[in-house]
Scaffold this active site. Sequence first.
Site, short mmCIF file in Angstrom:
data_model
loop_
_atom_site.label_atom_id
_atom_site.label_comp_id
_atom_site.label_asym_id
_atom_site.label_seq_id
_atom_site.Cartn_x
_atom_site.Cartn_y
_atom_site.Cartn_z
N LYS A 120 0.82 -1.21 0.00
CA LYS A 120 0.00 0.00 0.00
C LYS A 120 0.85 1.27 0.00
O LYS A 120 0.34 2.36 -0.28
CB LYS A 120 -0.95 0.00 1.19
CG LYS A 120 -1.94 -1.16 1.20
CD LYS A 120 -2.79 -1.19 -0.07
CE LYS A 120 -3.84 -2.30 0.01
NZ LYS A 120 -4.68 -2.35 -1.20
N SER A 372 -2.93 -12.15 5.05
CA SER A 372 -3.07 -12.15 3.59
C SER A 372 -1.87 -12.80 2.91
O SER A 372 -2.01 -13.50 1.90
CB SER A 372 -3.28 -10.73 3.07
OG SER A 372 -2.24 -9.87 3.48
#
Length: 429
Positions: A120, A372
């Site tokens: 991100k 994740s």
Amino acid sequence: MPDQSRYYVLGAFFLGVTLTVAYNNRASQQVSGDVESNRLLKQHQKLISRLAKINDLDTLKKSLVEIESSLEKGAGTIKEGIEGCIGDTPLIKIKSLSDYTGCEILAKAEFLNGAGNSPKDRVALSIIEMAEEKGLLIPDSGDTIYEGTVGSTGISLAAICRARGYKAHICMPNDMAIEKSDLLLKLGAEVERVRPAPIVDQNQFVNLARTRAAEHTANSNKPGRGLFADQFETEANWRAHFTGTGPEIYEQTGGSLDAFVSGAGTGGTISGVTLYLKSKLPDLKVVLADPPGSGLFNRIKYGVMFDPKEREGTRRRHQVDTIIEGIGINRVTHNFDVGRELIDDAIRVDDSQAIAMARWLVEHDGIFVGSSSAVNCVAATKLAKMLGPGHRIVTILCDSGARHLSKFWKTETVGGAEDDVSLESILGT
């Protein structure tokens, strides 16, 4: 010694040094896949070619100065602020999974991005730079970026906002790991933890962030303006991976890979990387890794956003309970839709498989990752078993397990008997 002879002797010396540097850079590139080394190698090759054609003494002197300058710059690299530590993350071989499957399972270590320590970082920087180019953000004016996030995007935005002279206001579900909101607060962000809700609810965390940004801009008593980052829909998301992550993977593998595996939250990573890699490697197999409660698995497998507990477009309940954070969603975002048709298959990974894989990676490879990343590794290993030995598969290690201590890692301990967990049991084989 006459000047001309002296300079040609110096020229021969510098040529030798340059060739040595070029050779070392090539070796470094082969070992680590360093994009910067590849750039410097090409630069030195051009200078060598130019030097070999020079007959004029003054031109030779000038070229030697340029070579010296180039070598000095290549001797060390200084990053421009924390933003300079984003990208060019290493691609590592996960030895235990590779040995087990007979395939080469490689992982892009995105948790080593230097601002918010996740992929991100790329997206947050891209969002901010795009807004700056459009004149939507002015440093040190009170301008504030608002975003609805489960954690990683908010952390990246908070760090980069501080570096660029902006503030960050983050809305997130209150069932996320508490260390994420604690970290956001330490980075100076304002944090609103709200009850989990479906996207049709105006108090859902993404919708609330959009509202807060509009309220800021409309408030004449509040300095600066509010900007909604809109990570799920903004073009800046998938483009960050199309121009960064995808090309890096291609360079680091030398263009030799058979499959790419990734989960999807906003969908920016899988779409951006896939769009780039398939433009170079049309036969590449792209596989979505999806957790429980997400509708993306069925969207890819069967063409509909459907889960046994819901119908497309009518969902009103909260997401199916899972401890996996950061990936899985029950709507098709713009970022996912951009690359959706290029995704070939999907693999479902449940909580127990993800937890067991996370533990396996620590015990056998010393790799400590979050939920994740563990899902990605389960899916990559399953795919390797399906494809058979001899294939090369790339996946993503998203963030460190340090952000998941209170939830995903809460009940797990490491260091017991080596046979406490097996890959066969993890994969259900």
